[in-house]
Design a protein around this motif. Structure first.
Motif, mmCIF file in Angstrom:
data_model
loop_
_atom_site.group_PDB
_atom_site.id
_atom_site.type_symbol
_atom_site.label_atom_id
_atom_site.label_comp_id
_atom_site.label_asym_id
_atom_site.label_seq_id
_atom_site.Cartn_x
_atom_site.Cartn_y
_atom_site.Cartn_z
ATOM 1 N N GLU A 53 0.762 -1.385 0.041
ATOM 2 C CA GLU A 53 -0.112 0.069 0.226
ATOM 3 C C GLU A 53 0.885 1.221 -0.130
ATOM 4 O O GLU A 53 1.862 1.325 0.801
ATOM 5 C CB GLU A 53 -1.035 0.097 1.234
ATOM 6 C CG GLU A 53 -1.722 1.130 1.165
ATOM 7 C CD GLU A 53 -2.918 1.031 2.525
ATOM 8 O OE1 GLU A 53 -2.470 0.432 3.630
ATOM 9 O OE2 GLU A 53 -3.899 1.502 2.407
ATOM 10 N N TYR A 59 3.204 6.996 4.226
ATOM 11 C CA TYR A 59 1.614 6.756 4.295
ATOM 12 C C TYR A 59 1.130 7.833 5.163
ATOM 13 O O TYR A 59 1.763 7.750 6.534
ATOM 14 C CB TYR A 59 1.411 5.271 4.733
ATOM 15 C CG TYR A 59 0.054 4.931 4.934
ATOM 16 C CD1 TYR A 59 -0.856 4.930 3.915
ATOM 17 C CD2 TYR A 59 -0.332 4.501 6.304
ATOM 18 C CE1 TYR A 59 -2.211 4.642 4.312
ATOM 19 C CE2 TYR A 59 -1.695 4.250 6.576
ATOM 20 C CZ TYR A 59 -2.450 4.316 5.466
ATOM 21 O OH TYR A 59 -3.757 3.880 5.885
ATOM 22 N N LYS A 135 -9.822 1.414 -2.695
ATOM 23 C CA LYS A 135 -10.100 0.821 -1.221
ATOM 24 C C LYS A 135 -11.604 1.273 -0.804
ATOM 25 O O LYS A 135 -11.871 2.438 -1.069
ATOM 26 C CB LYS A 135 -8.963 1.653 -0.283
ATOM 27 C CG LYS A 135 -8.967 0.832 1.110
ATOM 28 C CD LYS A 135 -8.049 1.622 1.742
ATOM 29 C CE LYS A 135 -7.531 1.102 3.113
ATOM 30 N NZ LYS A 135 -6.367 1.833 3.679
ATOM 31 N N PHE A 139 -9.527 3.560 6.425
ATOM 32 C CA PHE A 139 -8.800 3.293 7.558
ATOM 33 C C PHE A 139 -9.226 4.384 8.491
ATOM 34 O O PHE A 139 -8.438 5.466 8.739
ATOM 35 C CB PHE A 139 -7.541 2.978 7.422
ATOM 36 C CG PHE A 139 -6.657 2.756 8.682
ATOM 37 C CD1 PHE A 139 -7.204 1.746 9.549
ATOM 38 C CD2 PHE A 139 -5.656 3.507 8.884
ATOM 39 C CE1 PHE A 139 -6.382 1.516 10.744
ATOM 40 C CE2 PHE A 139 -4.644 3.143 9.787
ATOM 41 C CZ PHE A 139 -4.945 2.278 10.874
ATOM 42 N N CYS A 177 -5.571 -3.263 2.369
ATOM 43 C CA CYS A 177 -5.330 -3.496 3.628
ATOM 44 C C CYS A 177 -6.510 -3.339 4.497
ATOM 45 O O CYS A 177 -7.272 -4.534 4.981
ATOM 46 C CB CYS A 177 -4.642 -2.058 4.048
ATOM 47 S SG CYS A 177 -3.782 -1.878 5.648
ATOM 48 N N TYR A 178 -7.184 -2.249 5.146
ATOM 49 C CA TYR A 178 -8.245 -2.270 6.173
ATOM 50 C C TYR A 178 -9.453 -2.721 5.452
ATOM 51 O O TYR A 178 -10.393 -3.511 6.248
ATOM 52 C CB TYR A 178 -8.649 -0.822 6.429
ATOM 53 C CG TYR A 178 -9.601 -0.539 7.560
ATOM 54 C CD1 TYR A 178 -9.264 -0.806 8.721
ATOM 55 C CD2 TYR A 178 -11.141 0.057 7.473
ATOM 56 C CE1 TYR A 178 -9.948 -0.777 9.949
ATOM 57 C CE2 TYR A 178 -11.740 0.263 8.572
ATOM 58 C CZ TYR A 178 -11.105 -0.339 9.798
ATOM 59 O OH TYR A 178 -11.990 -0.023 10.867
ATOM 60 N N ARG A 181 -10.483 -6.534 6.861
ATOM 61 C CA ARG A 181 -11.326 -6.701 8.093
ATOM 62 C C ARG A 181 -12.820 -7.098 7.888
ATOM 63 O O ARG A 181 -13.622 -7.382 8.695
ATOM 64 C CB ARG A 181 -11.053 -5.315 9.062
ATOM 65 C CG ARG A 181 -9.886 -5.348 9.507
ATOM 66 C CD ARG A 181 -9.872 -4.269 10.567
ATOM 67 N NE ARG A 181 -8.631 -3.956 11.332
ATOM 68 C CZ ARG A 181 -8.175 -4.542 12.423
ATOM 69 N NH1 ARG A 181 -8.967 -5.528 13.063
ATOM 70 N NH2 ARG A 181 -6.827 -4.387 12.953
ATOM 71 N N ALA A 202 -0.893 -1.815 5.057
ATOM 72 C CA ALA A 202 0.210 -1.233 5.893
ATOM 73 C C ALA A 202 -0.414 -1.123 7.060
ATOM 74 O O ALA A 202 -0.782 0.290 7.682
ATOM 75 C CB ALA A 202 0.433 0.214 5.290
ATOM 76 N N PHE A 203 -0.492 -2.249 7.931
ATOM 77 C CA PHE A 203 -0.925 -2.211 9.285
ATOM 78 C C PHE A 203 0.194 -1.572 10.124
ATOM 79 O O PHE A 203 1.138 -1.112 9.666
ATOM 80 C CB PHE A 203 -1.189 -3.782 9.998
ATOM 81 C CG PHE A 203 -2.632 -4.184 9.421
ATOM 82 C CD1 PHE A 203 -3.131 -4.321 8.635
ATOM 83 C CD2 PHE A 203 -3.308 -4.808 10.745
ATOM 84 C CE1 PHE A 203 -4.546 -4.212 8.363
ATOM 85 C CE2 PHE A 203 -4.656 -5.218 10.495
ATOM 86 C CZ PHE A 203 -5.196 -5.359 9.399
ATOM 87 N N ASN A 204 -0.137 -1.048 11.273
ATOM 88 C CA ASN A 204 0.560 -0.308 12.172
ATOM 89 C C ASN A 204 1.262 -1.284 13.256
ATOM 90 O O ASN A 204 0.696 -2.287 13.381
ATOM 91 C CB ASN A 204 -0.059 0.910 12.545
ATOM 92 C CG ASN A 204 -1.541 0.394 13.382
ATOM 93 O OD1 ASN A 204 -1.325 0.071 14.690
ATOM 94 N ND2 ASN A 204 -2.405 0.350 12.448
ATOM 95 N N THR A 207 -2.057 -2.525 15.871
ATOM 96 C CA THR A 207 -2.995 -3.589 15.378
ATOM 97 C C THR A 207 -2.281 -4.477 14.727
ATOM 98 O O THR A 207 -2.790 -5.756 14.671
ATOM 99 C CB THR A 207 -4.112 -2.927 14.369
ATOM 100 O OG1 THR A 207 -3.313 -2.257 13.432
ATOM 101 C CG2 THR A 207 -4.919 -1.913 15.282
ATOM 102 N N TYR A 240 4.233 7.249 10.514
ATOM 103 C CA TYR A 240 3.584 6.198 10.520
ATOM 104 C C TYR A 240 4.269 4.908 10.614
ATOM 105 O O TYR A 240 5.445 4.744 9.675
ATOM 106 C CB TYR A 240 2.424 5.986 9.374
ATOM 107 C CG TYR A 240 1.531 5.096 9.401
ATOM 108 C CD1 TYR A 240 0.242 5.038 10.071
ATOM 109 C CD2 TYR A 240 1.848 3.763 8.867
ATOM 110 C CE1 TYR A 240 -0.679 3.921 9.940
ATOM 111 C CE2 TYR A 240 0.985 2.510 8.975
ATOM 112 C CZ TYR A 240 -0.285 2.740 9.670
ATOM 113 O OH TYR A 240 -1.067 1.691 9.309
HETATM 114 N N1 LIG Z 1 -3.618 1.277 5.998
HETATM 115 C C1 LIG Z 1 -4.631 0.540 6.639
HETATM 116 O O1 LIG Z 1 -5.595 0.191 6.034
HETATM 117 C C2 LIG Z 1 -4.156 0.176 7.974
HETATM 118 C C3 LIG Z 1 -5.293 -0.933 8.572
HETATM 119 C C4 LIG Z 1 -4.838 -1.245 9.946
HETATM 120 O O2 LIG Z 1 -3.832 -0.833 10.509
HETATM 121 C C5 LIG Z 1 -5.633 -1.857 10.652
HETATM 122 O O3 LIG Z 1 -5.419 -2.330 11.986
HETATM 123 O O4 LIG Z 1 -6.753 -2.353 10.300
#
Ligand SMILES: NC(=O)CCC(=O)C(=O)O
Length: 298
Positions: A53, A59, A135, A139, A177-178, A181, A202-204, A207, A240
């Motif tokens: 991402e 980011y 997307k 997020f 990414c998000y 979920r 690009a989770f952090n 999380t 980030y």
């Molecule tokens: N870039 C994102 O969408 C990050 C998503 C994220 O970190 C999460 O916890 O979900």
């Protein structure tokens, strides 16, 4: 309940590589570096290569407008989207399918109103654009004392499930990414015959340790197909901090390969037999009861 025969989802085995790229503030330098790493992945035998991402920029909401590129009409002139042309060349020069991570996209309407998206482009080995994914789930989270992020302050959401036909192999779904979920999106893609779900992400560092691998394994387990997650490398000098840990999960939800946080390439061989095996052993598709939950039967 008997088992039904189902189409072969992956026509022949294929090596998929996730390039966990280190990117800085210089977009032109990021594109050159991405091209080097994609070549490295292709040279090692990967025919499907994935970038992260926002692979050509830092980011963050502050960066989206200044790094955004105009993608329409397609193909855009190189002056409006250097990244489009760089990605197309990477795919063509290396004879690979390239899931080009994502970049911020600027769309301007007839009245001059600007809309920004987080957009992923997929290219064929001939360098042709195969698919565009904006997307869908932005997020927006707030975990007190840890992380607050609101992509929706700047970005607008896309509104389509993206399924890409890679003619030599079969179909994959691309989301960002998000989006991972939201299992609905993955389930729709799997029901439409994808052999893999591919998420530039690009989770952090809040999380990521809790949910990144778990989400990858969950989507693979639910759908009995491959899942690939491709992150940027972690840069502690950036605002980030990406989790890293790019990975590939198999249809039994086993992690085949997983990176640490630094720049690297991880790859795995995907094999359609493994999908069939998982589905034969645990025949979820034949046991599903849409008569009990018709509202999720799309
Ligand atoms: N870039 C994102 O969408 C990050 C998503 C994220 O970190 C999460 O916890 O979900």
């Amino acid at each position: 309940m008997g088992t039904t025969s189902h189409p072969i989802l992956l026509k022949k085995p294929v090596k998929l590589a996730c390039v966990q790229l280190a990117a800085g503030a210089d977009k032109a330098a990021n594109l050159v570096h991405a091209a080097d790493k994609v070549r490295e992945a292709a040279t090692s035998g990967a025919r499907i290569v994935v970038l992260p991402e926002c692979f050509n920029s830092p980011y963050g909401c502050d960066f989206f407008p200044s790094y955004a590129e105009t993608l329409l009409p397609s193909p855009p002139p190189a002056s409006l989207s250097p990244s489009f042309h760089a990605l197309s060349a990477m795919a063509r020069d290396n004879n690979i399918y390239l899931i080009g991570g994502s970049i911020p996209e600027l769309a301007t309407d007839a009245d001059g109103a600007k809309t920004y998206y987080n957009t992923s482009l997929t290219f064929s080995p001939q360098g042709a654009l195969l698919a565009t994914h904006r997307k869908v789930h932005l997020f927006d989270i707030s975990i007190p004392g840890k992380i607050t992020f609101r992509e929706s302050d700047v970005l607008s959401p896309g509104s389509a499930v993206t399924i890409v036909d890679l003619p030599e192999y079969g179909r994959v779904a691309v989301a960002i990414c998000y989006d991972i979920r939201f299992p609905e999106l993955a389930m729709i893609a799997a029901r439409r015959g994808c052999f893999a779900l591919i998420y530039p992400g690009a989770f952090n560092t809040t999380t990521g340790p809790l949910h990144w691998r778990l989400q990858g394994q969950a989507r693979a387990m639910d759908n009995q197909i491959y899942v690939a997650l491709c992150s940027p490398a972690r840069d502690l000098s950036a605002g980030y901090h990406a989790w890293g840990h790019s990975l590939v999960v198999d249809p039994m939800a086993q992690v085949l390969v997983e990176a640490e946080e630094g720049e690297t390439i991880v790859s795995a061989e995907l094999d359609g037999e493994k999908i069939e095996e998982a589905r034969k052993g645990i025949p979820l598709r034949d046991q599903r009861r849409f008569d009990v939950y018709p509202d999720v039967s799309q």
